[in-house]
Write an enzyme that holds these catalytic residues in place. Structure first.
Site, PDB file in Angstrom:
ATOM      1  N   LYS A 111      66.906  76.101 -22.143  1.00 51.22           N
ATOM      2  CA  LYS A 111      65.616  75.496 -22.512  1.00 51.22           C
ATOM      3  C   LYS A 111      64.705  75.381 -21.297  1.00 51.22           C
ATOM      4  CE  LYS A 111      66.268  74.528 -26.878  1.00 51.22           C
ATOM      5  NZ  LYS A 111      65.595  75.193 -27.949  1.00 51.22           N
ATOM      6  N   LYS A 194      72.753  87.330 -30.761  1.00 58.07           N
ATOM      7  CA  LYS A 194      72.618  86.116 -31.567  1.00 58.07           C
ATOM      8  C   LYS A 194      71.386  86.128 -32.469  1.00 58.07           C
ATOM      9  CE  LYS A 194      72.156  81.198 -31.606  1.00 58.07           C
ATOM     10  NZ  LYS A 194      71.617  80.039 -30.943  1.00 58.07           N
ATOM     11  N   LYS A 197      66.415  81.399 -34.939  1.00 51.54           N
ATOM     12  CA  LYS A 197      65.064  81.260 -35.486  1.00 51.54           C
ATOM     13  C   LYS A 197      63.996  81.296 -34.408  1.00 51.54           C
ATOM     14  CE  LYS A 197      66.706  76.707 -36.457  1.00 51.54           C
ATOM     15  NZ  LYS A 197      67.357  76.051 -37.542  1.00 51.54           N
TER      16      LYS A 197
HETATM   17  P1  TYM Z   1      70.951  74.858 -35.026  1.00 49.27           P
HETATM   18  O1  TYM Z   1      69.940  74.194 -35.882  1.00 49.27           O
HETATM   19  O2  TYM Z   1      70.497  75.725 -33.917  1.00 49.27           O
HETATM   20  O3  TYM Z   1      71.911  75.723 -35.923  1.00 49.27           O
HETATM   21  C1  TYM Z   1      72.563  75.163 -37.046  1.00 49.27           C
HETATM   22  C2  TYM Z   1      73.937  75.743 -37.232  1.00 49.27           C
HETATM   23  O4  TYM Z   1      73.879  77.153 -37.358  1.00 49.27           O
HETATM   24  C3  TYM Z   1      74.731  77.762 -36.418  1.00 49.27           C
HETATM   25  N1  TYM Z   1      74.150  79.025 -35.963  1.00 49.27           N
HETATM   26  C4  TYM Z   1      74.842  80.165 -35.867  1.00 49.27           C
HETATM   27  N2  TYM Z   1      76.114  80.449 -36.131  1.00 49.27           N
HETATM   28  C5  TYM Z   1      76.518  81.718 -35.938  1.00 49.27           C
HETATM   29  N3  TYM Z   1      75.688  82.706 -35.515  1.00 49.27           N
HETATM   30  C6  TYM Z   1      74.405  82.480 -35.235  1.00 49.27           C
HETATM   31  N4  TYM Z   1      73.609  83.452 -34.826  1.00 49.27           N
HETATM   32  C7  TYM Z   1      73.915  81.149 -35.396  1.00 49.27           C
HETATM   33  N5  TYM Z   1      72.718  80.550 -35.209  1.00 49.27           N
HETATM   34  C8  TYM Z   1      72.876  79.250 -35.555  1.00 49.27           C
HETATM   35  C9  TYM Z   1      74.846  76.774 -35.279  1.00 49.27           C
HETATM   36  O5  TYM Z   1      76.012  76.988 -34.536  1.00 49.27           O
HETATM   37  C10 TYM Z   1      74.853  75.478 -36.015  1.00 49.27           C
HETATM   38  O6  TYM Z   1      76.153  75.181 -36.474  1.00 49.27           O
HETATM   39  N6  TYM Z   1      72.505  71.182 -32.135  1.00 49.27           N
HETATM   40  C11 TYM Z   1      72.618  71.727 -33.452  1.00 49.27           C
HETATM   41  C12 TYM Z   1      72.226  70.759 -34.561  1.00 49.27           C
HETATM   42  C13 TYM Z   1      72.999  69.496 -34.521  1.00 49.27           C
HETATM   43  C14 TYM Z   1      74.348  69.316 -34.895  1.00 49.27           C
HETATM   44  C15 TYM Z   1      74.633  67.934 -34.677  1.00 49.27           C
HETATM   45  C16 TYM Z   1      75.336  70.165 -35.368  1.00 49.27           C
HETATM   46  C17 TYM Z   1      72.511  68.306 -34.113  1.00 49.27           C
HETATM   47  N7  TYM Z   1      73.496  67.350 -34.220  1.00 49.27           N
HETATM   48  C18 TYM Z   1      75.884  67.417 -34.954  1.00 49.27           C
HETATM   49  C19 TYM Z   1      76.592  69.639 -35.630  1.00 49.27           C
HETATM   50  C20 TYM Z   1      76.851  68.274 -35.415  1.00 49.27           C
HETATM   51  C21 TYM Z   1      71.684  72.917 -33.518  1.00 49.27           C
HETATM   52  O7  TYM Z   1      70.734  73.010 -32.807  1.00 49.27           O
HETATM   53  O8  TYM Z   1      71.984  73.779 -34.490  1.00 49.27           O
END
Ligand code: TYM
Length: 331
Positions: A111, A194, A197
């Site tokens: 970031k 990867k 979004k």
């Molecule tokens: P976020 O919003 O970026 O993504 C949500 C979930 O999608 C998974 N993900 C992927 N898995 C496989 N391949 C990909 N290309 C891919 N892109 C996204 C992420 O691994 C995630 O599981 N920090 C977290 C949100 C969060 C969270 C939490 C998750 C906040 N608090 C507590 C679990 C528990 C995040 O930014 O995910």
């Protein structure tokens, strides 16, 4: 029965990475465990969304979660900011999280590189808020994609540190979880490993994408200069296409294109055409549900209200107990 929790930031439409990395796992688990799924809208504030966008995004993610098969009657589906107890636990855990370890976190470093003009404290303490999300329900299993592995390691650190500091065995250690053991990393269409979004335009296939948009993105996906000689090693972009194909196409289809790759007779255009059609077939029922749910504000309101109530009940109990452990006492 274990407690399972996962979340997603409310920063835009859900894509196939979110689906295969996290949501598909939730959906499988919701009938067997105590499951919490939430929309991380506090987390999304690190990029300062406009108020109207914030609400629209939360609503969209709620719709897409439901469309993907999360059953709000079985699981607790809620919005993070409806549970202010999370913010209190975050504050308490912050007293016990160190600048050095937070600065070393890979996602923080990324970031800093991506938004050097907005390196706010929320970004630095993002893993602390995430730990609070998880341990507020004392969850042990966290279905996430591979990219969240380090955050889970930090959540364990904060949970264990709390236990040690107060000489209690209160918070169980949470672990990243996937049904097939291996955590998933869904590749992007732009040759990167990867799907995300916030990545380049055309990298991600969203669950709500129309067939035309899917065809266009897939046909433009990065490949390489074409088949070389039989038995040649696969380039990363082509490997990505095969990995995407493994998610949405039949085993026979994958086998067919693999064979033609090995014989160096493959035509990437044909492979992409097939991949696009299989993605469309896969996402069509989801998209249909998304369109239905988008129009049903009463239902969304009911779901969010029900989820908030259930999540707060569990969070309040934890905060009451944590306050007692820390030594906050009523007069
Ligand atoms: P976020 O919003 O970026 O993504 C949500 C979930 O999608 C998974 N993900 C992927 N898995 C496989 N391949 C990909 N290309 C891919 N892109 C996204 C992420 O691994 C995630 O599981 N920090 C977290 C949100 C969060 C969270 C939490 C998750 C906040 N608090 C507590 C679990 C528990 C995040 O930014 O995910």
């Amino acid at each position: 029965m274990e407690t399972v929790l996962s979340g997603i930031r409310s920063t835009g439409h859900l894509h196939l990475g979110n689906y295969f990395g996290a949501i598909r796992n939730f959906v499988k688990m919701q009938h067997e465990h105590r499951c919490y799924f939430f929309i991380a809208d506090y987390h999304s504030l690190t990029t300062h969304p406009a108020p109207g966008d914030l609400h629209r995004n939360v609503r969209q993610v709620l719709v897409e979660y439901l469309a993907a098969g999360i059953d709000p009657e079985v699981a607790t589906l809620y919005i993070q900011s409806d549970v202010p107890e999370v913010a209190e636990l975050y504050l308490l855990l912050n007293m016990n999280a160190y600048k050095g370890e937070l600065e070393r976190c890979t996602s923080f470093k990324e970031k800093v590189r991506k938004q050097p003009d907005n390196v706010n404290a929320g970004l630095l303490t993002y893993p602390v808020l995430m730990a609070a999300d998880i341990i507020i329900h004392r969850a042990t299993k966290v279905p996430v994609g591979k990219d969240q592995e380090q955050h889970l390691e930090m959540a364990r650190t904060f949970a264990n540190r709390f236990n040690r500091l107060y000489k209690v065995d209160y918070f169980p250690a949470p672990y990243a979880f996937n049904f097939d053991n291996e955590l998933v990393k869904v590749p992007g269409l732009d040759g990167s490993t990867k799907m995300g979004k916030s990545e380049a335009e055309g990298n991600a296939i969203f669950l709500a994408d129309e067939p035309g948009a899917i065809r266009k993105k897939v046909m433009r996906a990065t490949t390489d200069s074409g088949p070389g000689i039989p038995g040649e090693e696969m380039s990363q972009p082509v490997e990505n296409l095969f990995n995407l194909m493994r998610l949405v196409s039949t085993a026979d289809t994958v086998e067919h294109f693999l064979e033609s790759f090995q014989q160096a007779t493959i035509r990437y255009g044909d492979m992409k055409k097939q991949l696009a059609e299989d993605m469309i077939r896969f996402t069509a029922p989801l998209r249909e549900r998304i369109l239905e749910l988008e129009a049903d504000t009463d239902y969304l309101k009911k779901v969010a209200g029900m989820g908030a109530e259930k999540a707060r009940e569990s969070a309040r109990k934890t905060i009451r107990e944590v306050r007692e452990i820390i030594g906050f006492k009523p007069f």
